[in-house]
Structure formats: structure tokens, C-alpha cells
Design a protein around this motif. Sequence first.
Motif, short mmCIF file in Angstrom:
data_model
loop_
_atom_site.label_atom_id
_atom_site.label_comp_id
_atom_site.label_asym_id
_atom_site.label_seq_id
_atom_site.Cartn_x
_atom_site.Cartn_y
_atom_site.Cartn_z
N ASP A 37 0.83 -1.21 0.00
CA ASP A 37 0.00 0.00 0.00
C ASP A 37 0.87 1.26 0.00
O ASP A 37 0.40 2.33 -0.37
CB ASP A 37 -0.91 0.00 1.23
CG ASP A 37 -1.92 -1.13 1.17
OD1 ASP A 37 -2.93 -0.98 0.48
OD2 ASP A 37 -1.68 -2.17 1.83
N ALA A 38 2.11 1.14 0.44
CA ALA A 38 3.07 2.25 0.40
C ALA A 38 4.46 1.67 0.52
O ALA A 38 4.67 0.64 1.18
CB ALA A 38 2.81 3.25 1.52
N ILE A 39 5.42 2.32 -0.14
CA ILE A 39 6.80 1.84 -0.13
C ILE A 39 7.72 2.97 0.32
O ILE A 39 7.64 4.09 -0.19
CB ILE A 39 7.24 1.33 -1.52
CG1 ILE A 39 6.36 0.15 -1.96
CG2 ILE A 39 8.72 0.92 -1.51
CD1 ILE A 39 6.66 -0.33 -3.38
N GLY A 40 8.58 2.63 1.25
CA GLY A 40 9.62 3.57 1.67
C GLY A 40 10.93 3.19 1.02
O GLY A 40 11.35 2.03 1.09
N LEU A 41 11.57 4.15 0.36
CA LEU A 41 12.80 3.88 -0.37
C LEU A 41 13.97 4.52 0.38
O LEU A 41 14.14 5.74 0.38
CB LEU A 41 12.69 4.43 -1.80
CG LEU A 41 13.84 4.13 -2.76
CD1 LEU A 41 14.06 2.62 -2.89
CD2 LEU A 41 13.55 4.73 -4.13
N GLY A 42 14.77 3.69 1.02
CA GLY A 42 15.87 4.18 1.84
C GLY A 42 17.12 4.48 1.04
O GLY A 42 18.12 3.77 1.14
N VAL A 43 17.05 5.53 0.24
CA VAL A 43 18.20 5.97 -0.56
C VAL A 43 18.36 7.47 -0.33
O VAL A 43 17.71 8.07 0.51
CB VAL A 43 17.99 5.68 -2.06
CG1 VAL A 43 17.93 4.19 -2.31
CG2 VAL A 43 16.70 6.36 -2.56
N VAL A 44 19.25 8.08 -1.11
CA VAL A 44 19.41 9.53 -1.04
C VAL A 44 18.09 10.19 -1.43
O VAL A 44 17.33 9.69 -2.27
CB VAL A 44 20.53 10.00 -2.00
CG1 VAL A 44 20.64 11.51 -2.03
CG2 VAL A 44 21.85 9.38 -1.58
N LYS A 45 17.79 11.35 -0.81
CA LYS A 45 16.55 12.05 -1.11
C LYS A 45 16.39 12.26 -2.62
O LYS A 45 17.36 12.45 -3.34
CB LYS A 45 16.55 13.44 -0.46
CG LYS A 45 16.73 13.42 1.06
CD LYS A 45 16.90 14.86 1.54
CE LYS A 45 17.34 14.89 2.98
NZ LYS A 45 17.64 16.28 3.42
N ASP A 46 15.14 12.22 -3.07
CA ASP A 46 14.89 12.41 -4.49
C ASP A 46 15.05 13.87 -4.90
O ASP A 46 15.26 14.18 -6.07
CB ASP A 46 13.50 11.90 -4.87
CG ASP A 46 12.41 12.49 -3.98
OD1 ASP A 46 12.60 12.49 -2.75
OD2 ASP A 46 11.39 12.95 -4.51
N SER A 47 14.96 14.79 -3.94
CA SER A 47 15.19 16.21 -4.22
C SER A 47 15.65 16.89 -2.94
O SER A 47 15.41 16.40 -1.84
CB SER A 47 13.92 16.88 -4.75
OG SER A 47 12.90 16.86 -3.76
N TYR A 48 16.32 18.02 -3.11
CA TYR A 48 16.80 18.76 -1.95
C TYR A 48 17.00 20.21 -2.35
O TYR A 48 17.11 20.55 -3.54
CB TYR A 48 18.10 18.17 -1.40
CG TYR A 48 19.15 17.89 -2.44
CD1 TYR A 48 20.06 18.85 -2.84
CD2 TYR A 48 19.21 16.63 -3.06
CE1 TYR A 48 21.01 18.59 -3.80
CE2 TYR A 48 20.16 16.36 -4.03
CZ TYR A 48 21.06 17.34 -4.40
OH TYR A 48 22.00 17.09 -5.36
N THR A 49 17.02 21.08 -1.35
CA THR A 49 17.17 22.51 -1.58
C THR A 49 18.48 22.97 -0.97
O THR A 49 18.78 22.68 0.19
CB THR A 49 16.01 23.30 -0.95
OG1 THR A 49 14.78 22.87 -1.54
CG2 THR A 49 16.18 24.80 -1.19
N VAL A 50 19.28 23.68 -1.76
CA VAL A 50 20.53 24.28 -1.29
C VAL A 50 20.46 25.76 -1.63
O VAL A 50 20.35 26.12 -2.81
CB VAL A 50 21.76 23.63 -1.95
CG1 VAL A 50 23.04 24.32 -1.46
CG2 VAL A 50 21.82 22.14 -1.63
N GLY A 51 20.53 26.61 -0.61
CA GLY A 51 20.37 28.03 -0.85
C GLY A 51 18.97 28.32 -1.35
O GLY A 51 17.98 27.87 -0.76
N SER A 52 18.87 29.01 -2.45
CA SER A 52 17.55 29.34 -3.01
C SER A 52 17.17 28.42 -4.16
O SER A 52 16.15 28.64 -4.82
CB SER A 52 17.55 30.80 -3.50
OG SER A 52 18.57 31.00 -4.48
#
Length: 705
Positions: A53-68
Motif C-alpha cells: 500500500d506504500a513503499i519507503g525507499l531508503g536511498v538519497v533524497k529524491d530532491s533537496y534545496t541548497v540556498g535558493s
Amino acid sequence: MKTVIGISLGASDQDFEFSARFLGQKLNVRRVGTNGSTAKAVKLLKHWEQDADAIGLGVVKDSYTVGSHRYAERDSSQMKRAVTRVPVTTGGRLSDILQEWALRHVQIKLGNYFNNARVLFFSGMTNYKLALAMSEYTQNLEFADPLLQLGVPKMLSSLDALELYTSGAHYVLDWAPTSLMSSVPVKAWTKLVLRQALQDATVIVAPVHELDRFSAKELRDKTIITSTVNDGRIAHFKHKGVNMTIDGAPVLFGHVLGPSLLDAMIIAATEKTPDDILEDDYLEIITDLQLEPRIIYPNGFKRINRFAFVIHPLSQEYFKNVKPIDLLSQVSPPIFMDTLEKVMAYAPPFVYSKVMGIKSPSGVEAEGWLISVGGTPGEIMNHSPEFTYRRLLDAARMAKNLGAQIMGLGAFTKVVGDAGLTVSKRAPLPITTGNSYSASGALWAAHDAVLRLGLVPLPPRGQKVRFKAMVVGATGAIGSVCARLLAMVAEEAYLVSPETAKLLSLKESILKETPDAKLFLSSRADKDIADMDMIVTATSGAGKKVLDIMKVKPGCVITDVARPLDLPPSEVAKRPDVLVIESGEILLPGKVAMKNIGLPKNVAYACLAETIVLALEGRFENFTVGRNIEWEKVREIYRIGRKHGMKLAAISGINGPFSDADIRRVRRLALAARGKAASPPEDASPPRKPTVARRGRTGAAAGKI
């Protein structure tokens, strides 16, 4: 019952499965490790898409914010897109919340824990929010992104550098030859640079599995901020000597749940998509579940705080103990040493000694650095205060880069100009002169000496001691505090200073605090010296004669807290019936490893001991600066010092520590000079052996503090 699957790139031998009611829903939860195989993770994603019903994927984040700027992580995004039927989450937002909370939780609970810590991030790009939070407590940040991504042997040392790197890193990664990055020389060089960075760091931020390849040499005494640390990992960290592990991942249902798996459980239980879950939802869930960050001590509680202390040579004799200057000084004319003394005043600061092994009974430890500046007292006084300020600020910047959380000033560096005020305002870390503990140590030693001599009767409880005490240099930083404290306990206190206006002001101030004090003022010590039972000399006379020892009363206790000493050995030798002690020496707790500073092992001057006491207490603040010392702080530093196991070292004179036989000899000679028969002191403390042995002041670092 709903099914939640956690797919991790971690080890498969840490897999688990359980069923539980979570947020009102019955869930079957399973964790599956792939032992680092991305291909296996993709295969598992496609397999479980049909049943979960849901899957958690234990890898590096699919997106991230650095600065703006917001960036997508290509590999993680592609893996997520392999599943279309059920929600897949990396738990990135939840991970940011839990890790930053864990950081702030430790800083509050342990008090100033991360102040000026040296922090190494394996990836600043994926931990930008955590780095931003950490920057509130320390600027000593290093990011290994170019090293681990591109094989470039370069660390980023600021958030600005990280933001600049991130803005171009994606383009570089597109054309960087994979064969070069994976070549044996590049990998070996990368490994070497990373190991050195680990050894230099105080705190390490890294995925837990990426630390498996490092030994105790890199991880011993470190604090590790990571996620999903289970019992096996804790045992691993214990074996490698890790001090503390900070884990934002909670323990629920008997298992450590990584952010990706916990987020998948939230998604399944609430039947929301990942984008529909708001920060308020996370706040409500975290609060309702009463989650709390985990602080783990794999080897039992251990905390190491860090200090720095500035020292300097007190004379040309110090340079003669440095090779090859010692040989040159024997054959060179005096002008050579005079010239060397002037040149050394311009030398940049350097680390003279690392100090380790200081351990409080509370379990807190302290380590630090003795940083030497080259000016002798004569050279310091021959230049403007600004000249010395610049060198002290250079030392402060060095201390900050080393990771020190507070810096103390020794000897003449703490009396130049405004006695530390300017330096404390301009330095990048807190400053203390140590004068509060110097004053405390002076009276501590004097009290012990008077008791052991037994020439002054102890008073009934609550009454002042029936003796006369004099403070020479009473208007100085240490002298004024000694005067205030002696006025509270002595029947009569005599205050001596050539600064007559300051004397009048000091008397007025003391009488406000101690209205029944009997105070006598003089600009000359010799006027009343013959009647004194105790004398404290605390001048900045730099070797000038401040009193005539031949006029001192037999059996008088003279505590000389001036550096250099007010009473040279030739003067002390004239009066064997007088006890002249050098105060301010403190026995440090633990097994201290430190280069010679002219004192016995484990013994430090009080100004250095104050810096260590504040470090042990976690009081990273400008504690004693300026010429006006608060006597409340004198009492406070004494109390804190006793809490952390500080003791008075053996009462030491010019020729070393006084034994019980030495004390009895002084008493016998004093009574003979007074025309009385010697008898055992009725009110004195029981005889005891000296607690330390003392070396002379001719060692490599003699008389530098």
C-alpha cells in the motif's frame, strides 16, 4: 490489514517484519535490505508494487534545496518513477525535520554541545538544512561533496562554498569521466583525504552504512549524527570508540524505523499521497506518538569539551631551552639574545602543546591546546597594547580553527591594555583571563598554610579570624578581590597601593559589602608590615622590589601571586622563619598529558585552571575580563572547580613543595624569633605529605604562564 514495505540499500541481515496498529490502522511492516545493490532495489520496487500500500525507499533524497535553488537527485527520482501504482517516498522531508530536531535537542539538553565544534558532512548537498542549523552554533563546517562525488581532493569549508559548488556540480557530474573517478590512484587519494578529515573532525554527519569502512583511528571519541542506528550498529560503534551517536530515527514497535519507512507507514495509515502530507501533519503525528530523538552513548556517557590557553616566555632563558638556540646562546654575545627576543615578539602564534586526559568526577572531559605567542614581558610592555591585541586575536583565530570553545589568557597577555576587554569583543570565541581563580587560589593556599603553621588561633564559629592581613597591590585585578575576601574574614585588613584615589574608592566599595570591616590604607607596604600575620602580594611590578622582607613578622605567611614573582629567591632565603608560598597552582583531575610548563605533572596555574574549569562546566562565555573582578565570580569558580575535582596542589615555595618537616621548621624558627618555645600547633591540620613533587623553573616551558 495494509502492507508497508521499506526497501533499503543497507545490509539485508538487518531485515525485520512486524504487525501493529498505527494511527488507527492495522499495518504489516517489512524492511528489505539490498546490500548496496541499486539494481536489486529496482527489482524489489517492481515486485512489491503489486502488493504494498506504500513503499519507503531508503536511498538519497529524491530532491533537496541548497540556498535558493531546488535540485532533483537523478538516481533516486528514476527509482521512484519505476513504481506507478502505489506511493513511494524517500522520507526526505520527515528526515530533515527529525535530524534538525535531534541536533537542537542535543544542544539544549546537553548545553552548548556543538559550540565551535569541527563538523564534517559527507554530503552537504543532501544535508543542507541540517548544515544551516549547525551553522548557528559553529562556523567550523567541512563538506566532502567534491571529494566523494568527483574525486577532487578538496573540502568545502563554508555554506557559501557549498552553495557555489552545488550550483555547478550537476554540470560537472554530467561530463566527468567515470573511469577517472573510479581509478585506483583517485580512489586511494580520496580515501586518504577523507580519513584525515575524519580524524580532525569533532562531529561527523554521514549515512550510518558509509562509516562501516572506517576504523577506531578515525571514529574514536567522535560524535556521529546519522539515522537508523540499530543494536548492531551500536555494538559496531562501541568497538570503534565512538563517544555519542545522535539519531533522529525513532524506535517504534521494538525496531528503529528509518524516515523513509516511517513516512511510508504514515502515508498508508492516513491514505494520503506524499505531497498531501503537510508539516502540521508531521507535527501532530510526532507529538501524538511522543517521539524523541535518540542520544546513544555506545561506551557509556562521555563528553569532551575543548579549550585553548595563551602562554608566552617570561624571559630570554626560555629561548635557551630551544634547539639550536641553546648552543648559539653559549657562544654568541648578549646582543644576539637581545635581538632574538625582539624578533620573537613578531613571530606568529604556534601550538606549544596539546593537553589531554583531564577528567572530571562528573564524567566530562576536557582537552585543549597551549598556544604560544613570542613576546617576553619586556617586549610586550615596549609595544602598544594594539600590538599584543593583534597577536592574541591571531591566537584566537587559531584556537577557533582547532575547535576550542573558550580561550584563556596567561601571564602578561591578560594585563596588557584593558585586561582582555578588547580581545573579548573582537575574538571569535569566548575569552577569560583566569584572574577569578587566581584570586581564589591565592587565598586557598594562604588559608591552608596558616592552618598548617598553627600560629593563629582559630576563631569561634561565625567570628572573624584574629589576625592582620595585608594586600600589596590591592587596587589591581587580583589584589582587589583578595582585599574584598580578606576583609570578610580577617580582624584587620591593610590595603597597599600607590594608586591612592583607587584605594579610597576600593575601601568605600568594600564597606558597602562588609560594613564591619576594619580597613587601613597605605601607599607603602613597609609602613605596617611588621605586624602582619598574612601578606598577599599581587602587583605588576615585573621584578621591582615591593616590600622589605627583613621587616616581616616571624611566622608570617606571604602569598606571592605576582608573575614574575615579587620576591626573588635571594630575598626569600634571608627569612627562613617566614613561609613564602607561590599561589595559584591547582591539581587537575585525571591523568593529564601536557608538555612541561615548569610545574609538576597534573598541576596548572590557576589562570589555566580557570579556563579548564569553564570548559568542563560547558560555560563558554567571557567569564573574567577587565580589571574589575567580581568577587561573586571568585566564589563561583571555586565552587565549580571543586565540583569538577580541582584541588589545591602542595604549598610550594621557591625551592619546591613544603613538606610537613618544612612547615614545622618554619614554625620552630618563628617561635624562636618571637622568644617562645616551639610546641605542636594545636589548631593546625594533621600533618600530611605533599601531594605533588615540583620541578624547578628551568624546563623547556619554564615560567611561561
